[in-house]
Write a protein that holds these residues in place. Structure first.
Motif, PDB file in Angstrom:
ATOM      1  N   ARG A 222    -134.231 -21.030 -64.797  1.00  0.00           N
ATOM      2  CA  ARG A 222    -134.650 -21.019 -63.394  1.00  0.00           C
ATOM      3  C   ARG A 222    -135.780 -20.012 -63.160  1.00  0.00           C
ATOM      4  NH1 ARG A 222    -128.432 -20.807 -60.989  1.00  0.00           N
ATOM      5  NH2 ARG A 222    -127.606 -21.609 -62.937  1.00  0.00           N
ATOM      6  N   VAL A 223    -135.714 -18.905 -63.893  1.00  0.00           N
ATOM      7  CA  VAL A 223    -136.755 -17.881 -63.816  1.00  0.00           C
ATOM      8  C   VAL A 223    -137.565 -17.932 -65.104  1.00  0.00           C
ATOM      9  CG1 VAL A 223    -137.125 -15.383 -63.931  1.00  0.00           C
ATOM     10  CG2 VAL A 223    -135.614 -16.340 -62.190  1.00  0.00           C
ATOM     11  N   GLN A 224    -138.900 -17.967 -64.982  1.00  0.00           N
ATOM     12  CA  GLN A 224    -139.747 -17.993 -66.182  1.00  0.00           C
ATOM     13  C   GLN A 224    -139.866 -16.602 -66.793  1.00  0.00           C
ATOM     14  OE1 GLN A 224    -143.144 -16.765 -66.736  1.00  0.00           O
ATOM     15  NE2 GLN A 224    -143.028 -17.568 -68.835  1.00  0.00           N
ATOM     16  N   HIS A 225    -140.110 -15.589 -65.940  1.00  0.00           N
ATOM     17  CA  HIS A 225    -140.081 -14.221 -66.462  1.00  0.00           C
ATOM     18  C   HIS A 225    -139.712 -13.223 -65.384  1.00  0.00           C
ATOM     19  CE1 HIS A 225    -144.443 -13.708 -65.153  1.00  0.00           C
ATOM     20  NE2 HIS A 225    -144.000 -12.506 -64.872  1.00  0.00           N
ATOM     21  N   VAL A 226    -139.286 -12.068 -65.845  1.00  0.00           N
ATOM     22  CA  VAL A 226    -138.940 -10.919 -65.025  1.00  0.00           C
ATOM     23  C   VAL A 226    -139.900  -9.800 -65.401  1.00  0.00           C
ATOM     24  CG1 VAL A 226    -137.181  -9.150 -64.618  1.00  0.00           C
ATOM     25  CG2 VAL A 226    -136.505 -11.551 -64.865  1.00  0.00           C
ATOM     26  N   ASN A 227    -140.353  -9.024 -64.411  1.00  0.00           N
ATOM     27  CA  ASN A 227    -141.257  -7.905 -64.680  1.00  0.00           C
ATOM     28  C   ASN A 227    -140.646  -6.594 -64.206  1.00  0.00           C
ATOM     29  OD1 ASN A 227    -143.184  -5.995 -63.032  1.00  0.00           O
ATOM     30  ND2 ASN A 227    -144.492  -6.808 -64.640  1.00  0.00           N
ATOM     31  N   ILE A 228    -140.818  -5.548 -65.030  1.00  0.00           N
ATOM     32  CA  ILE A 228    -140.562  -4.184 -64.581  1.00  0.00           C
ATOM     33  C   ILE A 228    -141.781  -3.349 -64.938  1.00  0.00           C
ATOM     34  CG2 ILE A 228    -138.041  -4.291 -64.629  1.00  0.00           C
ATOM     35  CD1 ILE A 228    -138.073  -2.908 -67.327  1.00  0.00           C
ATOM     36  N   GLN A 229    -142.005  -2.273 -64.187  1.00  0.00           N
ATOM     37  CA  GLN A 229    -143.235  -1.497 -64.322  1.00  0.00           C
ATOM     38  C   GLN A 229    -142.961  -0.154 -64.973  1.00  0.00           C
ATOM     39  OE1 GLN A 229    -145.433  -1.066 -60.661  1.00  0.00           O
ATOM     40  NE2 GLN A 229    -146.705   0.590 -61.474  1.00  0.00           N
ATOM     41  N   ALA A 230    -143.567   0.075 -66.128  1.00  0.00           N
ATOM     42  CA  ALA A 230    -143.419   1.333 -66.843  1.00  0.00           C
ATOM     43  C   ALA A 230    -144.136   2.456 -66.108  1.00  0.00           C
ATOM     44  CB  ALA A 230    -143.977   1.197 -68.261  1.00  0.00           C
ATOM     45  N   ALA A 231    -143.606   3.670 -66.251  1.00  0.00           N
ATOM     46  CA  ALA A 231    -144.200   4.821 -65.586  1.00  0.00           C
ATOM     47  C   ALA A 231    -145.469   5.297 -66.272  1.00  0.00           C
ATOM     48  CB  ALA A 231    -143.192   5.965 -65.519  1.00  0.00           C
ATOM     49  N   SER A 232    -145.618   5.003 -67.565  1.00  0.00           N
ATOM     50  CA  SER A 232    -146.787   5.486 -68.293  1.00  0.00           C
ATOM     51  C   SER A 232    -147.235   4.460 -69.316  1.00  0.00           C
ATOM     52  CB  SER A 232    -146.475   6.812 -69.000  1.00  0.00           C
ATOM     53  OG  SER A 232    -145.613   6.585 -70.107  1.00  0.00           O
ATOM     54  N   LEU A 233    -148.492   4.572 -69.715  1.00  0.00           N
ATOM     55  CA  LEU A 233    -149.024   3.707 -70.773  1.00  0.00           C
ATOM     56  C   LEU A 233    -148.290   3.955 -72.079  1.00  0.00           C
ATOM     57  CD1 LEU A 233    -151.082   1.649 -71.775  1.00  0.00           C
ATOM     58  CD2 LEU A 233    -152.728   3.519 -72.065  1.00  0.00           C
ATOM     59  N   ASP A 234    -147.907   5.190 -72.326  1.00  0.00           N
ATOM     60  CA  ASP A 234    -147.170   5.515 -73.543  1.00  0.00           C
ATOM     61  C   ASP A 234    -145.819   4.806 -73.566  1.00  0.00           C
ATOM     62  OD1 ASP A 234    -146.971   7.161 -76.010  1.00  0.00           O
ATOM     63  OD2 ASP A 234    -145.281   8.074 -74.946  1.00  0.00           O
ATOM     64  N   ASP A 235    -145.140   4.730 -72.410  1.00  0.00           N
ATOM     65  CA  ASP A 235    -143.864   4.013 -72.343  1.00  0.00           C
ATOM     66  C   ASP A 235    -144.050   2.545 -72.696  1.00  0.00           C
ATOM     67  OD1 ASP A 235    -142.066   6.055 -71.602  1.00  0.00           O
ATOM     68  OD2 ASP A 235    -142.705   5.922 -69.512  1.00  0.00           O
ATOM     69  N   LEU A 236    -145.118   1.936 -72.164  1.00  0.00           N
ATOM     70  CA  LEU A 236    -145.382   0.527 -72.470  1.00  0.00           C
ATOM     71  C   LEU A 236    -145.608   0.342 -73.965  1.00  0.00           C
ATOM     72  CD1 LEU A 236    -147.494  -2.015 -70.538  1.00  0.00           C
ATOM     73  CD2 LEU A 236    -148.030  -1.634 -72.934  1.00  0.00           C
ATOM     74  N   ALA A 237    -146.453   1.177 -74.566  1.00  0.00           N
ATOM     75  CA  ALA A 237    -146.786   1.042 -75.984  1.00  0.00           C
ATOM     76  C   ALA A 237    -145.566   1.247 -76.871  1.00  0.00           C
ATOM     77  CB  ALA A 237    -147.886   2.037 -76.354  1.00  0.00           C
ATOM     78  N   ARG A 238    -144.757   2.232 -76.547  1.00  0.00           N
ATOM     79  CA  ARG A 238    -143.570   2.505 -77.368  1.00  0.00           C
ATOM     80  C   ARG A 238    -142.554   1.369 -77.274  1.00  0.00           C
ATOM     81  NH1 ARG A 238    -142.932   7.827 -79.176  1.00  0.00           N
ATOM     82  NH2 ARG A 238    -144.557   9.254 -78.455  1.00  0.00           N
ATOM     83  N   SER A 239    -142.373   0.801 -76.077  1.00  0.00           N
ATOM     84  CA  SER A 239    -141.413  -0.306 -75.958  1.00  0.00           C
ATOM     85  C   SER A 239    -141.933  -1.539 -76.695  1.00  0.00           C
ATOM     86  CB  SER A 239    -141.126  -0.617 -74.487  1.00  0.00           C
ATOM     87  OG  SER A 239    -142.255  -1.147 -73.825  1.00  0.00           O
ATOM     88  N   TYR A 240    -143.234  -1.773 -76.645  1.00  0.00           N
ATOM     89  CA  TYR A 240    -143.830  -2.896 -77.387  1.00  0.00           C
ATOM     90  C   TYR A 240    -143.532  -2.767 -78.879  1.00  0.00           C
ATOM     91  CZ  TYR A 240    -147.507  -6.145 -78.977  1.00  0.00           C
ATOM     92  OH  TYR A 240    -148.205  -7.172 -79.567  1.00  0.00           O
ATOM     93  N   ARG A 241    -143.690  -1.563 -79.407  1.00  0.00           N
ATOM     94  CA  ARG A 241    -143.403  -1.326 -80.822  1.00  0.00           C
ATOM     95  C   ARG A 241    -141.923  -1.538 -81.133  1.00  0.00           C
ATOM     96  NH1 ARG A 241    -144.212   4.628 -82.537  1.00  0.00           N
ATOM     97  NH2 ARG A 241    -142.105   4.736 -81.657  1.00  0.00           N
ATOM     98  N   ARG A 242    -141.040  -1.065 -80.235  1.00  0.00           N
ATOM     99  CA  ARG A 242    -139.606  -1.210 -80.491  1.00  0.00           C
ATOM    100  C   ARG A 242    -139.179  -2.679 -80.477  1.00  0.00           C
ATOM    101  NH1 ARG A 242    -139.290   3.257 -76.774  1.00  0.00           N
ATOM    102  NH2 ARG A 242    -138.593   1.813 -75.140  1.00  0.00           N
ATOM    103  N   VAL A 243    -139.750  -3.478 -79.563  1.00  0.00           N
ATOM    104  CA  VAL A 243    -139.429  -4.909 -79.533  1.00  0.00           C
ATOM    105  C   VAL A 243    -139.732  -5.536 -80.887  1.00  0.00           C
ATOM    106  CG1 VAL A 243    -140.106  -7.140 -78.548  1.00  0.00           C
ATOM    107  CG2 VAL A 243    -139.692  -5.200 -77.039  1.00  0.00           C
ATOM    108  N   HIS A 244    -140.897  -5.213 -81.456  1.00  0.00           N
ATOM    109  CA  HIS A 244    -141.266  -5.730 -82.775  1.00  0.00           C
ATOM    110  C   HIS A 244    -140.312  -5.220 -83.857  1.00  0.00           C
ATOM    111  CE1 HIS A 244    -144.889  -8.130 -82.440  1.00  0.00           C
ATOM    112  NE2 HIS A 244    -145.403  -7.271 -81.588  1.00  0.00           N
TER     113      HIS A 244
END
Length: 335
Positions: free
Chosen positions: A216-238
């Motif tokens: 029913r939902v294609q995607h959900v978004n949440i907003q990281a507080a910092s660019l470093d948080d985004l980059a680190r989570s991207y690496r952890r997903v991989h």
């Protein structure tokens, strides 16, 4: 002619309810990969936190593997009563949540009513906060007056869906994106209920009444507080072996830097950073060509995936999309 009071600006996306049987995978995804705070409530219930609110995501055991409810935080009881009155005036059933349901969602005074695509809409006033320190891999998440992020929904009835969120929440059109993915032309409508660029995005296949997405939902978004948080989570997903849907890129309309991972339930999860904030005094809706200025490259997508999407689209013709006509008016056509 009497003008009804406008609730725009007093509405904020507050929580989501997900139904799943994949608790172990979700715990690893939400905690170890994305970096949220996790609380086990029972064998059949768990929650994720982003901030001091007791609940931002409630996961309950069940077969849907999907988002089944959106919770909307309202600024005050007056706004609550105005929205409740709108729903009931249109003859749509609204049911007060039980004390136990409100407690699980970390809220007071809960009301539930039907929403598009069978996603229940829940409104509440006072969120319960937790004094327990956050245990997160992320430094923080942006919530506050903008709400906790956004959801994107595919629809074969986009005018009715836009009409629904206008009727209930006085949602405003922010802009459009025209995009072609795998030879399929999409028009995406972005709707806001406060200063966040959008809390709801509605994507539709142009010229065809089909829905190519199972959930029913294609995607959900949440907003990281910092660019470093985004980059680190991207690496952890991989590193943890979760599927990536789209690599890091930047959107054309809200300028948000983000990536999209696939959740254990199949819908996508966008982690974003630094989207623009709307200035109501100057903003004018426009149309952008393509979702990205750069990046957002599909990861691991094969011809079989595309064929699967076409099959889902064809199947959707046999199962009409759930709508709430009484709250959608005649629908809002494109400007």
């Amino acid at each position: 002619m009497t003008t009804r009071p406008d609730v725009f600006g007093s509405v904020h996306l507050g929580y989501l309810v997900v139904e799943t049987e994949k608790f172990t995978d979700w715990r690893r995804f939400g905690t170890d990969a994305i970096g949220m705070h996790h609380d086990d409530l029972s064998r059949d219930l768990m929650r994720f936190r982003l901030d001091d609110h007791a609940c931002r995501f409630l996961l309950r055991r069940g077969p849907a593997e999907d988002v089944v409810a959106l919770g909307w935080h309202l600024d005050d009881h007056t706004t609550f009563e105005r929205i409740e009155a709108r729903v009931r005036a249109h003859g749509v059933p609204a049911v007060a949540g039980t004390a136990e349901e409100a407690k699980l969602r970390g809220v007071e005074r809960l009301l539930r009513f039907p929403g598009p695509k069978g996603i229940a809409q829940e409104i509440y006033t006072t969120p319960l906060t937790s004094s327990e320190p956050l245990r997160m891999r992320a430094s923080g998440w942006v919530t506050g007056d903008s709400g906790m992020g956004h959801v994107a929904i595919t629809s074969a009835r986009p005018a009715l869906m836009r009409g629904y969120f206008d009727t209930v929440f006085d949602a405003r059109l922010t802009d459009y994106i025209d995009e072609t993915i795998g030879g399929v032309k999409l028009k995406i409508r972005f709707l806001r209920v406060n200063e966040r660029h959008h809390s709801i995005a509605v994507a539709a296949v142009q010229g065809l009444p089909i829905d190519p997405v199972r959930t029913r939902v294609q995607h959900v978004n949440i907003q990281a507080a910092s660019l470093d948080d985004l980059a680190r989570s991207y690496r952890r997903v991989h590193e943890l072996g979760f599927d990536m849907a789209l690599s890091v890129g930047q959107h054309t309309n809200d300028k948000e830097l983000s990536y999209y991972a696939r959740t254990p339930s199949g819908f996508e999860w966008e982690v974003g950073w630094n989207p623009l904030v709307i200035d109501e005094s100057t903003w004018e809706p426009g149309t952008h060509q393509g979702i990205s200025i750069w990046g957002h490259t599909p990861v691991g997508r094969t011809i079989l995936d595309r064929l699967g999407q076409f099959r889902l689209g064809a199947r959707s013709l046999l199962h009409p999309e759930k709508t709430v006509p009484a709250l959608s008016g005649a629908g809002i056509p494109d400007d």
